[in-house]
Design an enzyme around this catalytic site. Structure first.
Site, PDB file in Angstrom:
ATOM      1  N   TRP A   1      21.411 -24.353  14.960  1.00  0.00           N
ATOM      2  CA  TRP A   1      20.721 -24.918  13.789  1.00  0.00           C
ATOM      3  C   TRP A   1      20.646 -26.433  13.874  1.00  0.00           C
ATOM      4  O   TRP A   1      19.611 -27.035  13.565  1.00  0.00           O
ATOM      5  CB  TRP A   1      21.380 -24.457  12.486  1.00  0.00           C
ATOM      6  CG  TRP A   1      21.126 -23.006  12.224  1.00  0.00           C
ATOM      7  CD1 TRP A   1      22.041 -22.000  12.189  1.00  0.00           C
ATOM      8  CD2 TRP A   1      19.848 -22.376  11.983  1.00  0.00           C
ATOM      9  NE1 TRP A   1      21.413 -20.794  11.944  1.00  0.00           N
ATOM     10  CE2 TRP A   1      20.088 -20.996  11.818  1.00  0.00           C
ATOM     11  CE3 TRP A   1      18.541 -22.860  11.900  1.00  0.00           C
ATOM     12  CZ2 TRP A   1      19.055 -20.085  11.570  1.00  0.00           C
ATOM     13  CZ3 TRP A   1      17.501 -21.948  11.649  1.00  0.00           C
ATOM     14  CH2 TRP A   1      17.772 -20.569  11.493  1.00  0.00           C
TER      15      TRP A   1
ATOM     16  N   ASP B   1      24.075 -29.964   6.642  1.00  0.00           N
ATOM     17  CA  ASP B   1      23.474 -28.647   6.424  1.00  0.00           C
ATOM     18  C   ASP B   1      24.605 -27.655   6.137  1.00  0.00           C
ATOM     19  O   ASP B   1      25.249 -27.142   7.050  1.00  0.00           O
ATOM     20  CB  ASP B   1      22.690 -28.238   7.682  1.00  0.00           C
ATOM     21  CG  ASP B   1      22.101 -26.839   7.572  1.00  0.00           C
ATOM     22  OD1 ASP B   1      22.316 -26.166   6.539  1.00  0.00           O
ATOM     23  OD2 ASP B   1      21.413 -26.416   8.527  1.00  0.00           O
TER      24      ASP B   1
ATOM     25  N   LYS C   1      22.786 -17.329   2.274  1.00  0.00           N
ATOM     26  CA  LYS C   1      24.036 -17.004   2.957  1.00  0.00           C
ATOM     27  C   LYS C   1      25.163 -16.861   1.932  1.00  0.00           C
ATOM     28  O   LYS C   1      25.712 -15.791   1.771  1.00  0.00           O
ATOM     29  CB  LYS C   1      24.405 -18.082   3.975  1.00  0.00           C
ATOM     30  CG  LYS C   1      23.786 -17.911   5.364  1.00  0.00           C
ATOM     31  CD  LYS C   1      22.332 -18.251   5.456  1.00  0.00           C
ATOM     32  CE  LYS C   1      21.719 -18.040   6.804  1.00  0.00           C
ATOM     33  NZ  LYS C   1      21.173 -19.221   7.419  1.00  0.00           N
TER      34      LYS C   1
HETATM   35  C1  LIG Z   1      20.213 -19.886   8.082  1.00  0.00           C
HETATM   36  C2  LIG Z   1      20.390 -21.308   8.400  1.00  0.00           C
HETATM   37  C3  LIG Z   1      19.313 -22.192   8.447  1.00  0.00           C
HETATM   38  C4  LIG Z   1      17.887 -21.738   8.219  1.00  0.00           C
HETATM   39  O1  LIG Z   1      17.699 -21.481   6.875  1.00  0.00           O
HETATM   40  P1  LIG Z   1      16.252 -21.121   6.307  1.00  0.00           P
HETATM   41  O2  LIG Z   1      16.530 -21.115   4.828  1.00  0.00           O
HETATM   42  O3  LIG Z   1      15.873 -19.793   6.855  1.00  0.00           O
HETATM   43  O4  LIG Z   1      15.320 -22.186   6.712  1.00  0.00           O
HETATM   44  C5  LIG Z   1      19.567 -23.511   8.717  1.00  0.00           C
HETATM   45  N1  LIG Z   1      20.810 -23.955   8.928  1.00  0.00           N
HETATM   46  C6  LIG Z   1      21.872 -23.136   8.896  1.00  0.00           C
HETATM   47  C7  LIG Z   1      23.237 -23.694   9.149  1.00  0.00           C
HETATM   48  C8  LIG Z   1      21.702 -21.792   8.630  1.00  0.00           C
HETATM   49  O5  LIG Z   1      22.754 -20.972   8.586  1.00  0.00           O
END
Ligand SMILES: *Cc1c(COP(=O)(O)O)cnc(C)c1O
Length: 355
Positions: A100, A167, A191
């Site tokens: 990511w 993030d 998540k």
């Molecule tokens: C799932 C995830 C993403 C992507 O998220 P989206 O909402 O599908 O764009 C980005 N960063 C991390 C750490 C993730 O777990």
């Protein structure tokens, strides 16, 4: 009806109590005679739902008053572009500890110069800050505190003089953090919070007002903040469900209580993996994720049987990410300790039958 034990990485399991409440309110929210899905986002009912969700999130994360909270669309992936745009960044440092972070850096490179301050050859550890090459003129430092695919989690918070942009998609509210140490926190909801469709962005006030003039308005943090995230129609139902999860978490002791359970869940699952010669996890002990636990079987030819038999035992979505294979157990807040216990028991039985 039998609910499975769902180890999905995302969209992930939600607390059953929240789903039951949503079901009971589906046709008539709080005497309004309507579903939340059918309400105007400008009406007093939805405005009260939105405000309560923000207030409860602020309580759970102890968010200081000088931070704005947004509920926007576009996913964490949308923020990969929003970040450099809202900083009008010329240069940014990225520490890449997994897939990511790599994507975030690649997207940012469309808008500014990106310095990869650190990126290990294989994504199985978080390099110490002493190994990083930070630039002296970066507008911000981006990190991914928990890499969902590789199961790599920062054991420390960097010490830098530029805003930290983090993030937190797969680790938000899994344990208490000091929000005041961050410039920007963002997280897709699907998540550790609610359904997909909402992205939470938490921004320190002084970082607003710098956006590039070409920033699309729905991606402009300042404009979204000025409009209570309702510059256009928000994802109302997802926002409402996030709010139900927040209330559920507060009723269950808040983030600290979840952190205790999460620590126990992760510790016992890694202990079971480490104690066996049949299962393995490649991540350095101090960088292991408490939310996403990837593991391999000694013989990959048994993967399909493992998944099929796990499913028969009610344990689902254990297949690892397609980019790395093997297995992955995502054990977010909504995964009860009993779910992890059931997985450990199944793993031991499968090993006994196949080792
Ligand atoms: C799932 C995830 C993403 C992507 O998220 P989206 O909402 O599908 O764009 C980005 N960063 C991390 C750490 C993730 O777990």
């Amino acid at each position: 009806m039998a609910r499975v034990i769902n180890f999905s990485a995302g969209p992930a399991a939600l607390p059953e109590a929240v789903l039951s409440q949503a079901a009971s309110e589906m046709l008539d929210w709080n005497g309004s005679g309507m579903s939340v899905m059918e309400m105007s986002h400008r009406g007093k009912e939805f405005v009260s739902i939105a405000a309560a969700a923000e207030a409860d999130l602020r309580t759970l994360m102890n968010i200081p008053d000088n931070y704005k909270v947004l509920f926007v669309q576009g996913g964490a992936t949308g923020q990969f572009a929003s970040i450099p745009l809202n900083f009008s960044a010329k240069k940014a440092d990225y520490v890449v500890t997994g897939s990511w972070g790599k994507k975030a850096a690649k997207e940012a490179a469309k808008y500014c110069e990106v310095n990869i301050a650190a990126q290990p050859d294989s994504f199985n550890r978080v390099p110490a800050q002493s190994e990083w090459t930070l630039s002296d003129d970066a507008d911000y430092l981006h990190i991914t505190p928990n890499e969902t695919i590789e199961g790599v989690e920062f054991p420390f918070l960097p010490d830098v003089n530029v805003p930290i942009v983090a993030d937190l998609s797969s680790t938000i509210m899994s344990a208490p953090i000091d929000v005041s140490k961050y410039g920007v926190i963002y997280a897709g909801a699907q998540k550790n919070i609610g359904p997909s469709g909402v992205t939470i962005v938490i921004i320190r006030d002084d970082l607003l007002g710098k956006a590039d003039a070409k920033t699309p308005m729905v991606m402009n943090w300042e404009q979204q903040a000025a409009n209570d995230s309702m510059l256009n129609t928000p994802p109302c139902y997802t926002w409402y469900l996030c709010g139900l999860v927040f209330k559920h978490m507060i009723a269950n002791g808040g983030v600290a209580a979840y952190a205790d359970v999460n620590a126990r869940k992760a510790a016992k699952l890694y202990a079971a993996i480490d104690a066996s010669k049949f299962y393995a996890n490649p991540v350095d002990a101090d960088s292991r994720s408490s939310m996403n636990v990837p593991f391999t079987l000694a013989n990959a030819e048994l993967d399909a049987a493992f998944l099929a038999e796990a499913k028969e035992a009610g344990l689902v979505t254990l297949k690892g990410h397609r980019s790395i294979g093997g297995m992955r157990a995502s054990i977010y807040n909504a995964m009860p300790e009993s779910g992890v216990d059931a997985l450990i028991t199944f793993m031991a039985e499968f090993e006994a039958r196949n080792a």
